[in-house]
Design a protein around this motif. Sequence first.
Motif, PDB file in Angstrom:
ATOM      1  N   TYR A 546       1.033  -1.019  -0.587  1.00 16.17           N
ATOM      2  CA  TYR A 546      -0.244   0.181  -0.010  1.00 16.17           C
ATOM      3  C   TYR A 546       1.258   1.063   0.145  1.00 16.17           C
ATOM      4  N   PHE A 547       1.786   1.675  -1.374  1.00 12.40           N
ATOM      5  CA  PHE A 547       2.655   2.718  -1.161  1.00 12.40           C
ATOM      6  C   PHE A 547       2.211   4.070  -2.035  1.00 12.40           C
ATOM      7  N   ILE A 548       2.801   4.545  -0.660  1.00 10.49           N
ATOM      8  CA  ILE A 548       2.225   6.476  -1.248  1.00 10.49           C
ATOM      9  C   ILE A 548       3.001   7.053  -1.830  1.00 10.49           C
ATOM     10  N   GLU A 549       3.347   7.842  -2.480  1.00 14.03           N
ATOM     11  CA  GLU A 549       4.862   8.247  -3.139  1.00 14.03           C
ATOM     12  C   GLU A 549       5.011  10.011  -3.098  1.00 14.03           C
ATOM     13  N   LEU A 550       4.107  11.255  -2.932  1.00 15.93           N
ATOM     14  CA  LEU A 550       3.956  11.869  -2.957  1.00 15.93           C
ATOM     15  C   LEU A 550       5.012  12.872  -1.420  1.00 15.93           C
ATOM     16  N   LEU A 580       3.108  19.157  -3.295  1.00 20.77           N
ATOM     17  CA  LEU A 580       3.622  18.991  -4.818  1.00 20.77           C
ATOM     18  C   LEU A 580       2.404  18.693  -5.507  1.00 20.77           C
ATOM     19  N   LEU A 581       1.362  17.617  -4.952  1.00 28.90           N
ATOM     20  CA  LEU A 581      -0.090  17.813  -4.774  1.00 28.90           C
ATOM     21  C   LEU A 581      -0.333  19.351  -5.877  1.00 28.90           C
ATOM     22  N   ALA A 582      -0.622  20.148  -5.136  1.00 25.11           N
ATOM     23  CA  ALA A 582      -1.113  21.469  -5.421  1.00 25.11           C
ATOM     24  C   ALA A 582      -0.308  22.144  -6.550  1.00 25.11           C
ATOM     25  N   GLU A 583       1.068  21.768  -6.575  1.00 24.00           N
ATOM     26  CA  GLU A 583       2.084  22.399  -7.757  1.00 24.00           C
ATOM     27  C   GLU A 583       1.104  22.067  -8.613  1.00 24.00           C
ATOM     28  N   CYS A 584       1.014  20.577  -8.922  1.00 24.70           N
ATOM     29  CA  CYS A 584       0.907  19.670 -10.153  1.00 24.70           C
ATOM     30  C   CYS A 584      -0.856  20.297 -11.152  1.00 24.70           C
ATOM     31  N   ARG A 657      -1.848   9.107  -7.911  1.00 30.23           N
ATOM     32  CA  ARG A 657      -2.346   8.405  -9.516  1.00 30.23           C
ATOM     33  C   ARG A 657      -3.950   9.440  -9.555  1.00 30.23           C
ATOM     34  N   THR A 658      -4.038  10.005  -8.828  1.00 30.49           N
ATOM     35  CA  THR A 658      -5.566  11.166  -9.781  1.00 30.49           C
ATOM     36  C   THR A 658      -4.228  12.286  -9.972  1.00 30.49           C
ATOM     37  N   MET A 659      -3.407  12.650  -9.419  1.00 30.26           N
ATOM     38  CA  MET A 659      -3.633  14.081  -9.950  1.00 30.26           C
ATOM     39  C   MET A 659      -2.026  13.527 -11.018  1.00 30.26           C
ATOM     40  N   GLN A 660      -1.682  12.590 -11.492  1.00 33.77           N
ATOM     41  CA  GLN A 660      -1.323  11.716 -12.670  1.00 33.77           C
ATOM     42  C   GLN A 660      -1.892  11.561 -13.906  1.00 33.77           C
ATOM     43  N   LEU A 661      -3.198  11.015 -13.564  1.00 31.09           N
ATOM     44  CA  LEU A 661      -4.336  11.383 -14.669  1.00 31.09           C
ATOM     45  C   LEU A 661      -4.463  12.694 -15.004  1.00 31.09           C
ATOM     46  N   TYR A 666      -4.500  16.752 -19.100  1.00 29.44           N
ATOM     47  CA  TYR A 666      -5.004  18.304 -19.715  1.00 29.44           C
ATOM     48  C   TYR A 666      -3.325  19.167 -19.955  1.00 29.44           C
ATOM     49  N   TYR A 667      -2.066  18.071 -20.214  1.00 27.31           N
ATOM     50  CA  TYR A 667      -0.796  18.476 -19.865  1.00 27.31           C
ATOM     51  C   TYR A 667      -0.162  17.531 -21.235  1.00 27.31           C
ATOM     52  N   GLY A 668      -0.808  16.779 -21.874  1.00 19.95           N
ATOM     53  CA  GLY A 668      -0.540  15.210 -22.030  1.00 19.95           C
ATOM     54  C   GLY A 668       0.862  14.944 -21.453  1.00 19.95           C
ATOM     55  N   ASN A 669       2.000  14.077 -22.386  1.00 24.52           N
ATOM     56  CA  ASN A 669       2.812  13.435 -20.611  1.00 24.52           C
ATOM     57  C   ASN A 669       3.754  14.581 -20.498  1.00 24.52           C
ATOM     58  N   ASN A 670       3.618  15.521 -21.300  1.00 27.42           N
ATOM     59  CA  ASN A 670       4.749  16.499 -20.747  1.00 27.42           C
ATOM     60  C   ASN A 670       3.718  18.055 -19.874  1.00 27.42           C
ATOM     61  N   LEU A 671       4.508  17.452 -18.618  1.00 25.04           N
ATOM     62  CA  LEU A 671       4.060  18.979 -17.857  1.00 25.04           C
ATOM     63  C   LEU A 671       4.937  19.992 -17.981  1.00 25.04           C
TER      64      LEU A 671
END
Lengths: 817, 115
Positions: A546-550, A580-584, A657-661, A666-671
Motif C-alpha cells: 500500500y505504497f504512497i509516493e508524494l 507537490l500535489l498542489a504544484e501539479c 494517481r489521480t494527480m497523474q491522470l 490536460y498537459y499530455g505527458n509533458n508537464l
Amino acid sequence: MRRIYGVVILIVTISIIYLLDNKIGDIPALGRFLDPVNGCWASAETVNRDFTAEIRFPELKNDASVWFDDRIVPHVRAENDHDLFYIEGYLHAFFRLWQMDMETRAAAGRVSEIIGNKTLNYDRGQRRKGMVYGAENSLNAIEKDPRTKMMMDAYTEGINHYITSLKFRDFPFEYKLMGFAPEKWTNLKASLLLKYMADDLTGYTEDIPLTYLRDVLPKEQFLLLFPEKITGSSPVIPTGTIFDAATLAIPQVPDGAIFPKFEAENKKISKNNLPVFAEKQDGIGSNNWAVGPGKTQNEAAILCNDPHLMLNLPSLWFEIQLQTPDRNVYGASLPGAPGIIIGFNDSISWGLTNNYRDVKDFYSIKQAETDKNKYWFAGKQLAYEKRIEKISMKGMPDFLDTVNYTIHGPVMYDDHFTAPGNYNKPLAMCWMAHNSTNELLAIYLLNKAKNYNEYVDAILNFQCPAQNMVYADRLGNVAIWGQGQFVNKWKEQGKYIMNGADSTTLWKELIPMRENPHVLNPERGFVSSANQCVTDSSYPYWYNGYFIELRAWRINEILNSNKKFTIDDMFKLQNDTHSLLAECTVGIFTNVIEHLKIPLNNVEENYLKQLKEWDKELGAESKAASIYQIWWYHFYNDKWNATLKRVPENLFPLPERTMQLLVSEYYGNNLETETLKTEKYADDDVILKSFKETMDSIQKLEKTIGIQWYMVKNTTVKHLSRLDAFSYQHLKIGGWSNTVNAAKGDHGPSWRMVVEMGKDINAYGVYPGGQSGNPGSKYYDDFLQNWVEGKYYKLQFLPNNKEQNNNSFKSCWTLHP
Amino acid sequence: MRFILSIILIAFIASFVEYFLPWWSIAIVAFVVSFAMAQKPAISFLAGFLGIALFWLCAVVFIDWSNNHILSGKLAMVFKLPNYSMFIFITILLGGIVGGFAALAAAILRSSEKV
C-alpha cells in the motif's frame, strides 16, 4: 423521637458517603476522587518538583544512577544489562504506568473490563485477529533467547517493583477517574505492546476491498487506477541498484480456482448497499533519510527520522539514555517495551519508516457440509483448532467467543462477526504478526551495534512489522534496508482473498532476510524512505503493498539538489509544507475556470486570485492552502463518484494517481510544456462543480472558524481517554498528508530526530507531548509548543561514564541493591 | 469557644487520620468529635462542615498553588465548571457536607441519649 431523627440523619450521612464512594455512570466516585490527600489532588505535581532520591532496589546487582536533565529525560547508568532494563522498566512505569496499562489492554482486547459492553466489538476484533495468539507466540521466541529473556524479565521486575510500591494515593489519577486499579505487569504485556505496534503498522490491508474492486471494474480500468507500482515512483532502494539474483525459485502462478469470486458469492451488494470498509490509513506513514558526508557541509553523515503515528497524550514515545560499560545509547523508547526503538549510540544511528509490503492475507474457508467443526483443505476435511476467548465486561457477565484456527490462521470473520462488505463466508487471516518472531533481539543488538555489519546482524532479527531501516555511522556510511520477513509469493498471491481450500495458496518458503532490498552508500550520496514503493521492478521477488509516493518525491527532489546540507536544512525539510500535489494541479484548476469564462462575483475572483498567487505551501496561516485543499477534496470525490459509481469512497485511487491522470489529461505527458490544451476535457465539468462547492464551503467557514489552514484541518493531540480537558486542538501547525511535515488531523510526526554522526555527535529531537504522563505535571505537554513551531531540543548525549557532573542536572536518583 | 475548638479538633484530627484511612474517615472524625463535644445540632453541623472544609481548603489551596493550577484547571473542564476556583470550591463544599452531616447525626444521637 429524637433518636429516630438521629438515626435518620445517620442513614442520610452514610448514604451520601456511599454515593460519593461509587462511580455513577461516567461520574467518578466523587468523594474518593476529590479527597485532597488520596484523590486526584495527589496528582497535582509541584511545579518545582525535585526528583532527587536515593532508592533501594533489592533486585539490582550493582549501584546505579539516573540523572534527569531539565526536560526530565533520564540518563541511566548501570553496570550490567539486567540492572539497565530493570531501571528502564521502573522509569517507564514511574512516568507512564496508566498509558502502558491502557495500550496493552487495547492490544489484548481487554478494554471492556474497564469500560463495559460499549467496547465489546472492539475487543472481539482484537481477539479474533489473533493479537493474544501472536503475542504468546512471540513471547516464546523472546524467552527462548537468553539475552531477550533477561531483558524482558528485568524490565518486568522493574515495572512490578514500582506497581507494588503504590498505594491508592499514588495511582496515576486516570485510574481514580475511571475507577480501576493497576495490575501486575507480565512479559506477555510487553509482547502485546510490540504486537500493538505491528498491528498499527501492518494491520492495514486492502485484500477484501481489492477483491471487490477487481470484480466490479473492467480489468484495464482496474489496472489503470490501481497500479501495483505507480509510474515515476522514486523507490526506497534507488532505481539502478543491482539486486543479487534470487536464491529461491520464483513460484509459478498455480492453476485452478485460486481466487474465489467476491461478488458472485455475495449478491447483496448493490449500488444502494455499498460495503463499508475501514478508512484508508493515509495518516500512518513516516519519513527517514540519511545524507552521506559528501553532501553535508560538516562532512559528517546526518540521519533524520520522523515516524507519523497517532498523536496522543501521553505521547507514544519516551526519551531516555541507557548506559552500561558496553553500550551507550540514546533515543525514543516505547513505554511498555525495553530498549530504544529509534535513536543512536556512540557509533551508529538508525531510524524507521513503515514498509507497506503486504504481510497479511485472507483466505475464504469452505466449511465442511456435515460437520461444523471441520473445513475443507486440499480435498480433505480438517478439524478447526478452537481457542476460547473470554472477554470480561464491567458490570456484565463474561462473553465467550470461540475462534476457529485453520491451517492459514484464525477465522477472523464468519456469520457471527461479519467482514466489511457483508462478506458472509468464513474468512481466515494469515498474518506475519502471528509468527513466533523476536524483534526485541533486533532492538537489543541494534542498541549496541558498533558498525554496519553489526547493524545488519541485528536487524536481520526484525521480522514484523516490516520497516525501512535507515542507517548512518560516524565513519560516514549511510544505508537503508527494506527489512522484515517476507514470503516468496507467486504473482498476485495474497493480493485478493484466496481460496483457502486449495493448498497452492498456502504461504510457503520465506525469503532469506539477507536478500531483502538494501543499499549501502549509493552513488547519489543519500538514502531515504517515505512509505513509497520499496524497489523498482528489477527486484527478483514479487510483492504488493500500500505504497504512497508524494512525500518521497518531495524529499528526493530536495536531497538530490547539489547543496551541501546542514542540520538547519534537515530541520527545514522535516518541517517542509510544500505541496507537490498542489504544484501539479492548482494551475489546471484555475486555468479551467478561466477558460470556461463563467461569471464570477468579487468574492470568487478574490479567492481565485489568492490561489494564483499562492506559493503552494500548506502553511499554518495560509488561506490559499485551505481553498486549495477543500477544492482538491471536492474534486477528488466528485471525479471518482462520477466515474466509479459503484465503488465506495475510501477505495478511490490514490491522490497521486489521480494527480497523474489529471496532469496527463490536460498537459499530455509533458508537464514541462506548461501550456494547457484549450479544447474541452472530461474533467472540466468536475472542476467547475467542485469549484462551486468549494466557494460554498469557504464562505460558510469564513462565517465560523475562518479559513486559516490550521483552523480548517484541525490537528489535535488527544489524551488516551479522549477527554478534551487533557487534549489540544487546532494546533497552529502547517502541512498535511501530501507534505513532508505530515501533520494531519490526529496523525503526524510523533518524534522528529536529526543526528549528525561526526567526530562529535550532534543530536536534536522533539515530540508532541512531554516526558510525564501525568496531566497534573508541567512536564505533561511541555514539548508541544516547540513541536508545533518546528523547534528542536539539543539532546544531551552523555559520555559513557560512571560519574557525571551533577551540577548540570536538575535531579538525580542514586540506586543501591 | 467550644464551637471553635470543635472546628479545630475536627480539622486537625481529620488531616492526620485521612493520611492513613480512606476519604470517608473524615465523617468518623466529625462524628466522634461532635459526639464528645455535645453541642446543639445546628452548631454541630456548622462545626463539622467548617472543620472538614477548613482542612480540605488548606490542603487543596496549598497543593493547587504549588501546582500552578495545572490540574485543577483541567479537571474544571472535565466537570464543565467555569474555572479552577470553582473546582476547588466544589471539592471543599463536598467535604464540608459530609463532615456537617456526620456531626449533625452525632449531635442528635447524643442529645437523645440524655433524654
